[in-house]
Design an enzyme around this catalytic site. Structure first.
Site, PDB file in Angstrom:
ATOM      1  N   LYS A  60       6.760  18.277 -32.158  1.00 35.13           N
ATOM      2  CA  LYS A  60       8.076  17.773 -32.569  1.00 35.13           C
ATOM      3  C   LYS A  60       8.012  16.354 -33.160  1.00 35.13           C
ATOM      4  O   LYS A  60       8.875  15.980 -33.939  1.00 35.13           O
ATOM      5  CB  LYS A  60       9.057  17.800 -31.398  1.00 35.13           C
ATOM      6  CG  LYS A  60       9.523  19.201 -31.026  1.00 35.13           C
ATOM      7  CD  LYS A  60      10.615  19.155 -29.979  1.00 35.13           C
ATOM      8  CE  LYS A  60      11.042  20.540 -29.563  1.00 35.13           C
ATOM      9  NZ  LYS A  60      12.192  20.535 -28.654  1.00 35.13           N
ATOM     10  N   ASP A  96      18.400  20.479 -31.539  1.00 39.18           N
ATOM     11  CA  ASP A  96      18.474  20.382 -30.070  1.00 39.18           C
ATOM     12  C   ASP A  96      19.723  19.615 -29.643  1.00 39.18           C
ATOM     13  O   ASP A  96      20.370  19.972 -28.667  1.00 39.18           O
ATOM     14  CB  ASP A  96      17.245  19.665 -29.501  1.00 39.18           C
ATOM     15  CG  ASP A  96      16.019  20.566 -29.471  1.00 39.18           C
ATOM     16  OD1 ASP A  96      16.190  21.792 -29.390  1.00 39.18           O
ATOM     17  OD2 ASP A  96      14.900  20.024 -29.527  1.00 39.18           O
ATOM     18  N   ALA A 121      14.401  10.321 -18.982  1.00 37.50           N
ATOM     19  CA  ALA A 121      14.234   9.398 -20.109  1.00 37.50           C
ATOM     20  C   ALA A 121      13.124   9.883 -21.042  1.00 37.50           C
ATOM     21  O   ALA A 121      12.506   9.091 -21.746  1.00 37.50           O
ATOM     22  CB  ALA A 121      13.929   7.995 -19.591  1.00 37.50           C
ATOM     23  N   ASN A 143      16.492   7.093 -14.368  1.00 36.48           N
ATOM     24  CA  ASN A 143      15.155   7.697 -14.419  1.00 36.48           C
ATOM     25  C   ASN A 143      14.281   7.189 -13.289  1.00 36.48           C
ATOM     26  O   ASN A 143      14.458   6.082 -12.805  1.00 36.48           O
ATOM     27  CB  ASN A 143      14.494   7.367 -15.768  1.00 36.48           C
ATOM     28  CG  ASN A 143      13.290   8.235 -16.055  1.00 36.48           C
ATOM     29  OD1 ASN A 143      13.367   9.461 -15.902  1.00 36.48           O
ATOM     30  ND2 ASN A 143      12.182   7.637 -16.453  1.00 36.48           N
ATOM     31  N   ARG A 144      13.341   8.068 -12.868  1.00 33.05           N
ATOM     32  CA  ARG A 144      12.400   7.704 -11.799  1.00 33.05           C
ATOM     33  C   ARG A 144      11.638   6.429 -12.186  1.00 33.05           C
ATOM     34  O   ARG A 144      11.574   5.490 -11.407  1.00 33.05           O
ATOM     35  CB  ARG A 144      11.415   8.870 -11.579  1.00 33.05           C
ATOM     36  CG  ARG A 144      10.340   8.585 -10.584  1.00 33.05           C
ATOM     37  CD  ARG A 144       9.425   9.768 -10.426  1.00 33.05           C
ATOM     38  NE  ARG A 144       8.726  10.119 -11.674  1.00 33.05           N
ATOM     39  CZ  ARG A 144       7.835  11.080 -11.784  1.00 33.05           C
ATOM     40  NH1 ARG A 144       7.547  11.843 -10.741  1.00 33.05           N
ATOM     41  NH2 ARG A 144       7.239  11.324 -12.941  1.00 33.05           N
ATOM     42  N   GLY A 232      21.247  25.689 -19.031  1.00 30.55           N
ATOM     43  CA  GLY A 232      20.663  25.484 -20.359  1.00 30.55           C
ATOM     44  C   GLY A 232      20.691  26.689 -21.294  1.00 30.55           C
ATOM     45  O   GLY A 232      20.288  26.562 -22.453  1.00 30.55           O
TER      46      GLY A 232
HETATM   47  P1  ATR Z   1      10.738  16.196 -21.983  1.00 31.41           P
HETATM   48  O1  ATR Z   1      10.294  16.039 -23.414  1.00 31.41           O
HETATM   49  O2  ATR Z   1      10.914  17.617 -21.557  1.00 31.41           O
HETATM   50  O3  ATR Z   1      11.938  15.372 -21.683  1.00 31.41           O
HETATM   51  P2  ATR Z   1       8.945  14.248 -20.853  1.00 31.41           P
HETATM   52  O4  ATR Z   1       9.076  13.419 -22.065  1.00 31.41           O
HETATM   53  O5  ATR Z   1       7.572  14.445 -20.264  1.00 31.41           O
HETATM   54  O6  ATR Z   1       9.498  15.714 -21.078  1.00 31.41           O
HETATM   55  O7  ATR Z   1       9.927  13.657 -19.715  1.00 31.41           O
HETATM   56  C1  ATR Z   1       9.943  14.166 -18.425  1.00 31.41           C
HETATM   57  C2  ATR Z   1      11.083  13.528 -17.646  1.00 31.41           C
HETATM   58  O8  ATR Z   1      11.113  14.133 -16.352  1.00 31.41           O
HETATM   59  C3  ATR Z   1      10.915  12.027 -17.405  1.00 31.41           C
HETATM   60  O9  ATR Z   1      12.189  11.421 -17.358  1.00 31.41           O
HETATM   61  C4  ATR Z   1      10.242  12.012 -16.028  1.00 31.41           C
HETATM   62  O10 ATR Z   1      10.427  10.831 -15.288  1.00 31.41           O
HETATM   63  P3  ATR Z   1       9.356   9.619 -15.417  1.00 31.41           P
HETATM   64  O11 ATR Z   1       9.708   8.912 -16.705  1.00 31.41           O
HETATM   65  O12 ATR Z   1       9.572   8.786 -14.224  1.00 31.41           O
HETATM   66  O13 ATR Z   1       7.986  10.262 -15.466  1.00 31.41           O
HETATM   67  C5  ATR Z   1      10.993  13.126 -15.350  1.00 31.41           C
HETATM   68  N1  ATR Z   1      10.289  13.636 -14.163  1.00 31.41           N
HETATM   69  C6  ATR Z   1       9.192  14.430 -14.162  1.00 31.41           C
HETATM   70  N2  ATR Z   1       8.836  14.713 -12.896  1.00 31.41           N
HETATM   71  C7  ATR Z   1       9.720  14.081 -12.084  1.00 31.41           C
HETATM   72  C8  ATR Z   1       9.913  14.008 -10.660  1.00 31.41           C
HETATM   73  N3  ATR Z   1       9.089  14.639  -9.816  1.00 31.41           N
HETATM   74  N4  ATR Z   1      10.966  13.279 -10.193  1.00 31.41           N
HETATM   75  C9  ATR Z   1      11.814  12.658 -11.048  1.00 31.41           C
HETATM   76  N5  ATR Z   1      11.699  12.692 -12.390  1.00 31.41           N
HETATM   77  C10 ATR Z   1      10.666  13.399 -12.901  1.00 31.41           C
END
Ligand code: ATR
Length: 256
Positions: A60, A96, A121, A143-144, A232
């Site tokens: 993408k 999207d 995020a 976000n985490r 979704g």
């Molecule tokens: P996508 O393109 O699907 O959004 P990504 O860019 O890898 O995938 O983003 C994954 C998101 O899921 C992020 O916000 C991630 O949080 P972090 O930025 O802290 O990594 C979140 N995420 C993944 N696993 C998580 C978990 N166990 N608890 C909370 N947030 C999680």
């Protein structure tokens, strides 16, 4: 038409697009192309005189510099999931964000001035945030990893906090709609609700962009409290309908 990605053979997109071609009696086919190299694929697509194709993970972003033109949404979101060929030129689009926002507006109503929490995020969150801001919502990015929330929030001029109980008051301020965009709730994290610490009142509208499972732990918590919820599936269908229109010039035949 088709879709490029890697892996891509599991995608549901051919079912949507080919189903539409069949219903309308179009002489067209939509095929998954598993590739390592989007540039070489573009040469093939030109040879086959393709009207367009869909783009999924991990291309993408990589597809963007290969385009002759980009829509404003692709520039802002930094991701392109739809490519069309107009007068021999490749144009990058993003369906999207429209796929995300249309079902929400249909069900919830206008987002103008509404306070929305966006969990996540990553790439998906960015497309959702773009759409929410376009509709005039006030958004809190949660976000985490708080630095990632900050980076995203700065780009879109919104507020942000870390995903933790300490920020309960702030999240409560932004709880007309709560949107879940992370992969938490999907296999292998299907038993986790990322907002487990939040005391729902039943007035919040919960939207999870995950479609398998249909009811994530996050949505289940809302259902139990009497919240309205959305998963979704409509987003997946809507983004496909938008691509269908771009590829064929026709509306997807939703009604039989
Ligand atoms: P996508 O393109 O699907 O959004 P990504 O860019 O890898 O995938 O983003 C994954 C998101 O899921 C992020 O916000 C991630 O949080 P972090 O930025 O802290 O990594 C979140 N995420 C993944 N696993 C998580 C978990 N166990 N608890 C909370 N947030 C999680």
């Amino acid at each position: 038409m088709g879709i490029i990605g890697n892996p891509v053979m599991h995608t549901k997109s051919p079912v949507i697009h080919n189903g539409g071609y069949k219903k309308l009696g179009l002489d067209a086919v939509y095929v998954p192309f598993e590739t390592d190299d989007p540039a070489t694929f573009l040469e093939l697509a030109a040879l086959l005189d393709m009207k367009g194709f869909s783009v999924t993970v991990p291309f993408k972003n990589d597809i963007i510099p290969l385009m002759d033109g980009l829509t404003e949404s692709v520039r802002s979101i930094g991701a392109c999931n739809t490519v069309t060929r107009i007068d021999g030129k490749w144009i990058g689009e993003n369906s999207d964000y429209t796929g995300f926002i249309k079902p929400l507006i249909n069900d919830f109503g206008s987002l103008e001035g509404k306070n929305v929490t966006l969990i996540g995020a990553g790439g998906a969150a960015k497309a959702c945030l773009y759409a929410l801001k376009e509709e005039g919502a006030n958004v809190l990015v949660v976000n985490r990893t708080v630095e990632k929330a900050k980076d995203l929030a700065i780009q879109f001029d919104t507020e942000y906090v870390g995903l933790s109980k300490e920020n309960l008051n702030k999240i409560t301020e932004y709880s007309d709609v709560i949107v879940q965009t992370t992969n938490v709730g999907m296999h292998p994290l299907e038993d986790i609700n990322p907002l487990e610490f939040f005391p729902l009142t039943g007035k919040e509208y919960l939207y999870d962009i995950i479609y398998t499972p249909e009811v994530t732990c996050f949505l289940k918590a809302g259902v139990d409290k009497g919240c309205k919820t959305l998963n979704g599936w409509p987003m997946l269908l809507e983004q496909g309908y938008r691509q269908f229109k771009l590829f064929t010039g026709m509306d997807f035949p939703v009604e039989d």
